[in-house]
Design a protein around this motif. Sequence first.
Motif, PDB file in Angstrom:
ATOM      1  N   LEU A  93      41.162   3.249  79.940  1.00  0.00           N
ATOM      2  CA  LEU A  93      42.620   3.203  79.301  1.00  0.00           C
ATOM      3  C   LEU A  93      42.711   3.119  77.753  1.00  0.00           C
ATOM      4  O   LEU A  93      43.198   3.888  77.258  1.00  0.00           O
ATOM      5  N   ILE A 141      50.544   1.631  87.194  1.00  0.00           N
ATOM      6  CA  ILE A 141      49.751   1.429  88.361  1.00  0.00           C
ATOM      7  C   ILE A 141      49.087   0.151  88.261  1.00  0.00           C
ATOM      8  O   ILE A 141      48.941  -0.539  89.362  1.00  0.00           O
ATOM      9  N   ARG A 142      48.206  -0.069  87.351  1.00  0.00           N
ATOM     10  CA  ARG A 142      47.501  -1.300  87.287  1.00  0.00           C
ATOM     11  C   ARG A 142      48.367  -2.544  87.222  1.00  0.00           C
ATOM     12  O   ARG A 142      48.046  -3.554  88.068  1.00  0.00           O
ATOM     13  N   GLU A 196      55.013   4.647  90.788  1.00  0.00           N
ATOM     14  CA  GLU A 196      55.131   4.264  89.504  1.00  0.00           C
ATOM     15  C   GLU A 196      55.358   5.644  88.502  1.00  0.00           C
ATOM     16  O   GLU A 196      55.636   5.621  87.336  1.00  0.00           O
ATOM     17  N   ALA A 232      50.950   4.704  93.305  1.00  0.00           N
ATOM     18  CA  ALA A 232      51.097   5.949  92.256  1.00  0.00           C
ATOM     19  C   ALA A 232      52.300   6.921  92.264  1.00  0.00           C
ATOM     20  O   ALA A 232      53.054   6.982  91.355  1.00  0.00           O
ATOM     21  N   PHE A 240      49.824  10.217  81.609  1.00  0.00           N
ATOM     22  CA  PHE A 240      48.748   9.727  82.504  1.00  0.00           C
ATOM     23  C   PHE A 240      48.516   8.502  81.860  1.00  0.00           C
ATOM     24  O   PHE A 240      48.303   7.493  82.440  1.00  0.00           O
ATOM     25  N   TRP A 241      48.210   7.969  80.707  1.00  0.00           N
ATOM     26  CA  TRP A 241      48.187   6.566  80.175  1.00  0.00           C
ATOM     27  C   TRP A 241      49.533   5.839  80.598  1.00  0.00           C
ATOM     28  O   TRP A 241      48.842   4.717  80.946  1.00  0.00           O
ATOM     29  N   PHE A 272      39.183   1.405  91.100  1.00  0.00           N
ATOM     30  CA  PHE A 272      40.095   1.762  90.578  1.00  0.00           C
ATOM     31  C   PHE A 272      40.742   0.854  89.132  1.00  0.00           C
ATOM     32  O   PHE A 272      40.514   1.585  88.069  1.00  0.00           O
ATOM     33  N   TRP A 303      51.009   6.144  83.137  1.00  0.00           N
ATOM     34  CA  TRP A 303      51.123   6.104  84.410  1.00  0.00           C
ATOM     35  C   TRP A 303      49.862   4.923  85.001  1.00  0.00           C
ATOM     36  O   TRP A 303      50.251   4.102  85.994  1.00  0.00           O
ATOM     37  N   LEU A 304      48.916   5.143  84.332  1.00  0.00           N
ATOM     38  CA  LEU A 304      47.944   4.182  84.765  1.00  0.00           C
ATOM     39  C   LEU A 304      48.182   2.863  84.595  1.00  0.00           C
ATOM     40  O   LEU A 304      47.748   1.944  85.251  1.00  0.00           O
ATOM     41  N   SER A 339      39.537   2.388  85.725  1.00  0.00           N
ATOM     42  CA  SER A 339      40.891   2.468  84.806  1.00  0.00           C
ATOM     43  C   SER A 339      40.932   1.586  83.661  1.00  0.00           C
ATOM     44  O   SER A 339      41.248   1.995  82.458  1.00  0.00           O
TER      45      SER A 339
END
Lengths: 155, 231, 256
Positions: free
Chosen positions: C18, C220-221, C91, C88, C213-214, C10, C216-217, C14
Motif C-alpha cells: 500500500l 477493501i481493507r 467498495e 471488492a 487501485f490505491w 490479503f 480500492w485497496l 496489501s
Amino acid sequence: MTRKRRRLTAVLAGLATLGLATFLVLTAFSDNLVFFYSPSDLKTKHVPFERQLRIGGLVEEHSVKREADGKTIDFRVTDGSNTVAVTFTGGLPDLFREGQGVVAEGVLRRDGSFLASNVLAKHDEKYMPPEVADALKRSGHWQETSASGNAEARK
Amino acid sequence: MAFATQSVSLGRSFLLLVYRDLRLAMRQGGDAAMVVAFFVLTVILFPFGVGPEPALLARIGSGIVWVTALLAALLSLDRLFLADYEDGSLEALALQPLPLELVVLAKCLAHWLVTGLPLAVTAPLLGLLLGIAPAGYGALVLGMALGTPSLSLIGAIGAALTLGARRGGVLLSLLVLPLYVPVLILGAAAVEGAVSGLGATPHLLVLAAIALAALPMTALAGAAAIRQALE
Amino acid sequence: MNRFANPTRFMRISAAVLPAIGWLTALLLVVGLVLALFVAPPDYQQGESVRIMFIHVPAAWMALFVYANLALASAAGLIWRHPLAEIAAQEAAPLGAAFTLVCLVTGSLWGQPMWGTWWVWDARLTSVLVMFFLYLGYIALVHAFDDPTRGARAGAILAMVGVVNLPIIKFSVDWWNTLHQPASVFRLGGPTIVLSMLLPLLVMAIAFTILFFWLWLVRIRSAIVARKLRSLRLAGADDFAQLDASGGKPAGSYPS
C-alpha cells in the motif's frame, strides 16, 4: 427431455432472440437514427419544413457574413457534396469558425435555407498545437476534417 | 414419448401460471383499470400545468404520453413478485418442474397483459386529447405495443432484485427508470418521426430489438435474483 | 488467485504494498498535472481549454474501467461465493460513481465554451449519465437489505445486467451522430492526437488507474476491518445478553 437437453434448448432460444435483436438493430441503423441531419440528408430524405430539427456539417470556407445589424450571421454548412444556407442571431461558441464542424438547431424554411435558433460547435477527434497544424498545412499533409466527424465514419 | 409430453406440460404450466396471475389481478379489483386510470388522469394534468395551448401540447404530446406510461408501468411493478414472495407461493413456484426462468417470463407476460396492453390501447385516446397529429397515431400505438413489453421485462429484473429490501418501491424506481430511458427516447422519437414525415420504422425496429434482447436477460437475471431472495 | 482470496493473507500483502502504491500515485499525479497544465501545448482550435481534457478523458476511461472491475468482482462473488470478491465489488462502486461524476462535470465545463452548451442529450452523454445512475442504484441496492449477503448478491446481479451499457457508451459516438467527438486514442488507424499531448494524457491515465487501485485497496481493507469489528461486537453482545439474562444491566441498543 433430459436436463442437459433442456438447457441446450434454452441457450439456443436465448441466442436466437439475441440474434434477431441484433438483426433488427442493424436494419434500423442503415436508416435514419440520428442526432442531426447532414445537408445531403436534407436533399435526399423528405425532411419536413418548419419543424424543429438539427443539421450538422462543416462551416464552408469564406461563407460567414455578418449582417448590418451586427448580430445576425449568415453562413453555409457543407458535407462535401451538398450545402445549406444558415441564418442565426445570437452568440456563437468559441470553436465556431470556417472549416470547423457545427451543429445547428432550428427549422428548415420552405426556400431550403435553415433558420437556426441555436448553434453548437462540433469538435473533431484531432488534438495538436497550432505550430503542428500550420506545418501540416504547409507541407500538404493536412487532411481536411471529415464532415461532421463521426457521421462520415459510418458511411 | 417422454420428450413431447414433458415439453407440452411445460407449455401448459407456463400458460396456467399466466392464467393464474391474470385471475389474481382481476380478483383483486382490476389492476388494469387502476393503471389505465392513473395513466389518463396524469396525462390530463399536463394541459393544466403547461397551459392548454394546442400547438405546444401537440408538440410535447408524445413525450407526455410516454413518460406517463413509464410511470404507470412502474406503479404496478413492485407487486409483481412481492405478493407471491410474502405468502410463500414464490417458493412453491420455484420448486415445481417449470424452470424459474420461465416462471419469471410468465409473470412478465401476465404483467404486460394487465398493464402494457391496456396502456397501448388507451394511448390513441390520450393522443386525441393532446392533439397529436393523426399521422402519429400508428407510431404511438405500435411503439407502445413494442415498447411496453420491455417495460415489463426490465422492470421485472428490478422487482426481483428488490424483493425483501427496505423501501423497495422507491429503490425499484431508482433502479429501473434509468434503464427505461432508451425505450422512452425511441418511443417518443417514433411518434415525432411519423408526424414529421421522416418515418418511424427505424425507431420501432430498435424498440422491438430491445424487447427481444430483454427476454433472455430478464429470464436469467430475474431467476437469479429470485433464487438468491429465496435462499 | 485463491492465494490472494484469503482475507488474512490479503491484509498482509496489501499492507506491504500500500505505501509504495500511495507514493507512486502521488508522484504520477504531480508529474501528470505539471505536464498537462504547463508543458503540453495549447490546441490549435481549443486553445488552453484543451487542458480540461487531461482530467476529463482519464476520468471517463476510469468510469468504464471501474465498472468492468465492479462487474468482474460481482461475477466472482456470485460464482465462488467468496466474501472478499463481494467486498471488492461494493467498495469499487463509490469510486466509479466519483470518477463518472468528475467526467460529467469536467465535460460540462469544457462543453460550455467549446460547444456553446453545458449539456446536450446526445447518445454519449446520455449513456454516461445512465451509467452514473447505475452506480447509484447499485450502491442503494447493496445497502437496502438487513442481511448484507443478500445486498451483495442482488447488487452483483444488477452490476452484471448493467454491463450492457459499456459497449453502448464506447461505440455511441460511432453508431450515432453525436455532438461528442469520436475516439482520439483508442481507434483504428492510430491516435489523432500529437505526442506532446498524448504523453501527458497517458501519464494522467496511469495516475488515475493507480489512484483507483490505491483507494480500492484502502477501502477493501477498512471494510474487512469493519466486518471483523462487527462480528467481534456481535460476539460481545451475545455475552452481554447472557449477562442480561442472568440479571445484569439492560443490554441497551445492539449495534446494527
